[in-house]
Design an enzyme around this catalytic site. Structure first.
Site, PDB file in Angstrom:
ATOM      1  N   GLU A 467       0.811  -1.213   0.000  1.00 37.83           N
ATOM      2  CA  GLU A 467       0.000   0.000   0.000  1.00 37.83           C
ATOM      3  C   GLU A 467       0.845   1.264   0.000  1.00 37.83           C
ATOM      4  O   GLU A 467       0.318   2.372   0.077  1.00 37.83           O
ATOM      5  CB  GLU A 467      -0.970  -0.002   1.178  1.00 37.83           C
ATOM      6  CG  GLU A 467      -0.333  -0.329   2.517  1.00 37.83           C
ATOM      7  CD  GLU A 467      -1.361  -0.557   3.614  1.00 37.83           C
ATOM      8  OE1 GLU A 467      -2.530  -0.174   3.427  1.00 37.83           O
ATOM      9  OE2 GLU A 467      -0.997  -1.109   4.660  1.00 37.83           O
ATOM     10  N   ASP A 491      -4.839   3.087   0.281  1.00 35.08           N
ATOM     11  CA  ASP A 491      -3.634   3.828   0.643  1.00 35.08           C
ATOM     12  C   ASP A 491      -2.653   3.909  -0.514  1.00 35.08           C
ATOM     13  O   ASP A 491      -1.929   4.901  -0.651  1.00 35.08           O
ATOM     14  CB  ASP A 491      -2.965   3.192   1.860  1.00 35.08           C
ATOM     15  CG  ASP A 491      -3.575   3.671   3.175  1.00 35.08           C
ATOM     16  OD1 ASP A 491      -4.087   4.810   3.197  1.00 35.08           O
ATOM     17  OD2 ASP A 491      -3.551   2.923   4.157  1.00 35.08           O
ATOM     18  N   CYS A 538      -7.401  -6.178  -1.521  1.00 34.64           N
ATOM     19  CA  CYS A 538      -8.372  -6.087  -0.422  1.00 34.64           C
ATOM     20  C   CYS A 538      -8.882  -4.664  -0.232  1.00 34.64           C
ATOM     21  O   CYS A 538      -9.642  -4.400   0.683  1.00 34.64           O
ATOM     22  CB  CYS A 538      -7.762  -6.595   0.886  1.00 34.64           C
ATOM     23  SG  CYS A 538      -6.338  -5.652   1.459  1.00 34.64           S
TER      24      CYS A 538
END
Length: 611
Positions: A467, A491, A538
């Site tokens: 991320e 992120d 995710c």
């Protein structure tokens, strides 16, 4: 009827005729339509908890309020008595004003009514009454009286601080149903912002939608809205100031429109849209037991993101093949000095493992910081005193490594739970080799401690969240160290584009279709597949049907999302032939960018959508 049409996030005035309506615009973050009476969570300079209490706790909560009033009165009286003889007379007069406001029935008496009638906890009730009184002060023509609002805010702030340090506070009652005291009318939540800890309290209540003044498409508030599968609009700027308690409100989560006091014609139109959405939901639920296989036979894994052990049941019901992300930090929220210890965490993780009946469970270590502070670190401290930009500060693995004892405690709990089923460990926000070494050192130490104490643990796969752009760029090093990787696209987009995803002022620059973002995603998936490592997404991108074909074309075969999003993504997969995606990759929406393979070997380049 008078319709006041406003530019995004602003307004041109309020129609005082209660038969007139008003429109506000914000950022649509969760699709659908919600209609209900407004419940306001007033903003305050002091971060307070908002939760409903049981009817039997009302008198005790009012007693807390009155005790706080007496404590503040004693404090102000002491300050007044201790004033030096040469102190200006204005100081004593100011303290008199504060004492007068403190004992005014319009403050504590009316606040008690919020507790009685709405079953708000004392802090929430006090904040709600402050909002009501502040509006009265704003409407005063006399300049002197209007400026007394600042005195009122200071008095309320003193009360809130006393209440927040009250050890006799009633614990949050997640099971309380607001409809018990709100009648049959549906309710919508209106707030300046909604903290993740507050969302835990509202999660199982009857709110059918919510509106916030601040936030962006992937702020935590927006993510929770989608996870609850309820319509939401964020970044509506003045909504919590303009909308009044009990106003009828329509939330259009598709267009980002909020309508206050809608006409009967508008109401009927939106109720029809509600019925259509419900029929679509029912149709999609029929797919929950259908395997996610593309038209050309490619099997795809659809995992669930969950926040609390009780969410595992919804994951199974939605047809998830496991938990791809258990956000363990939610176990730590709404806790002050009593943070969950090793045994409590172990029991929580075991509850998820048992509930998933042999399916894999991926537990992420705590992602504390930024918009998810612990109660013992106030959000004010994190945002203003200790960190100029909390998104770039001490969060996730950085925080865990700075608290080695707590980190090892969590690792031991996860390891112990692995003795009961398939458990995988996921570490967030890694960027440096030193963090990788620190993580594995802590894990080795935790295993050693369990071995020495004779406690069993299983063979746990360890994964890294990708991320931070640095992690994506050094993906080969990560694949050397970890068993699997998971792309946290929220992120990754934020850090790649240098945008605070919670800031509505730059929300228009938050672009998941940006070529740099897509290249980093494609690079990670390609590298993991080449090395035979499992890779999943995710972040919010996984639950967005407009990205499903793009991610499949990149080679992704594992998605993790909130259970409510699984059916829609499965439908998209069932309709896709991956053989037809190699030359031209199109998103599900007609206005989505077009992607074509790069010549350097499998990346993607974006062609912006036509105007």
């Amino acid at each position: 009827m008078c319709a006041v049409v406003t530019p995004a996030g602003s307004w041109t005035g309020r129609c005082y005729d209660r038969f007139m309506s008003l429109q506000m615009f914000g950022i649509p973050v969760s699709r659908g339509v919600a209609i209900g009476r407004a419940v306001l969570v007033a903003s305050s300079r002091v971060d307070v908890a908002h939760y409903f209490i049981e009817p039997a706790q009302v008198e005790r909560e009012i007693a807390r309020l009155l005790q706080a009033r007496d404590a503040v009165a004693a404090e102000l009286g002491g300050l007044q008595r201790d004033l030096p003889e040469d102190a200006p007379a204005e100081l004593s007069a100011l303290l008199d004003v504060h004492l007068m406001l403190l004992h005014d029935e319009a403050l504590t008496g009316a606040t008690s009514q919020w507790v009685h009638e709405r079953h708000y906890n004392a802090e929430w009730a006090l904040s709600a009454q402050l909002e009501v009184l502040a509006r009265h002060f704003d409407d005063m023509e006399n300049d002197y009286l209007r400026e007394r609002k600042a005195d009122l805010e200071q008095v309320v702030e003193r009360l809130l601080r006393v209440l927040m340090h009250d050890s006799s506070a009633v614990p949050p009652s997640i099971g309380v149903n607001p409809r018990d005291f709100a009648g049959e009318d549906p309710l919508v939540l209106v707030a300046n912002d909604i903290a993740p800890a507050d969302m835990l309290q509202f999660k199982r209540s009857v709110f059918t939608g919510f509106v916030t003044d601040v936030g962006g498409k992937t702020s935590h508030t927006a993510i929770v809205a989608r996870s609850l599968d309820i319509p939401a609009v964020v970044g509506a700027r003045e909504a919590s100031r303009i909308i009044r308690q009990d106003d009828w409100v329509v939330i259009d989560g598709d267009a980002g429109v909020v309508i206050v006091d809608p006409s009967s014609i508008v109401l009927e139109e939106y109720r029809f849209r509600q019925r259509q959405s419900e029929l679509e939901r029912v149709r999609l639920t029929r797919l929950r037991h259908t395997p996610a296989v593309t038209l050309d036979g490619e099997r795809v894994e659809l995992f669930a993101n969950i926040e609390l052990p009780g969410d595992a049941a919804a994951a199974l019901e939605a047809g998830a093949v496991g938990v791809g992300l258990f956000r363990s930090e939610f176990l730590f929220m709404n806790r002050t000095d009593d943070l969950p210890g090793e045994d409590e965490q172990y029991q929580a993780y075991c509850a998820v493992v048992d509930a998933m009946k042999g399916l894999p469970v991926t537990i992420r270590t705590v992602d504390i910081g930024a918009d998810k502070p612990l109660d013992r670190m106030s959000a004010h401290e994190l945002r203003h005193e200790h960190a100029l930009n909390p998104a770039l500060g001490l969060r996730a693995i950085r925080w865990s490594l700075s608290e080695p004892s707590m980190f090892r405690q969590q690792l031991r709990a996860i390891l112990r739970a692995s003795a009961h089923g398939q458990v995988r460990l996921l570490v967030p926000m890694l960027a440096h080799e030193s963090e990788i070494r620190g993580t594995f050192d802590a894990l080795a130490r935790a295993k050693q401690q369990l071995t020495e104490s004779g406690r069993a643990f299983g063979d746990v796969q360890v994964g890294a969240m990708i991320e931070v752009p640095a992690a994506a760029l050094m993906i080969d090093r990560f694949l050397d160290a970890f068993d699997f990787v998971s792309l946290g696209t929220n992120d990754l987009i934020q850090y790649t584009l240098a945008i605070d995803r919670a800031d509505e002022a730059v929300a228009h620059l938050y672009d998941p279709w940006h070529p740099a973002v897509l290249e980093l995603v494609a690079r990670t998936i390609r590298a993991a597949r080449a090395r035979g490592r499992a890779v999943s997404v995710c972040g919010e991108m996984a639950g967005d049907p407009s990205f499903t074909s793009v991610l499949l074309a990149m080679g992704l075969r594992s998605f993790s999302m909130h259970p409510s999003q699984i059916a829609a993504i499965k439908q998209q997969i069932l309709r896709t032939d991956t053989r037809r995606l190699s030359d031209l990759l199109l998103g599900a929406r007609s206005d989505a960018p077009t992607f074509t393979p790069l010549r350097n070997g499998g990346g993607v380049a974006a062609t912006p959508p036509r105007p």
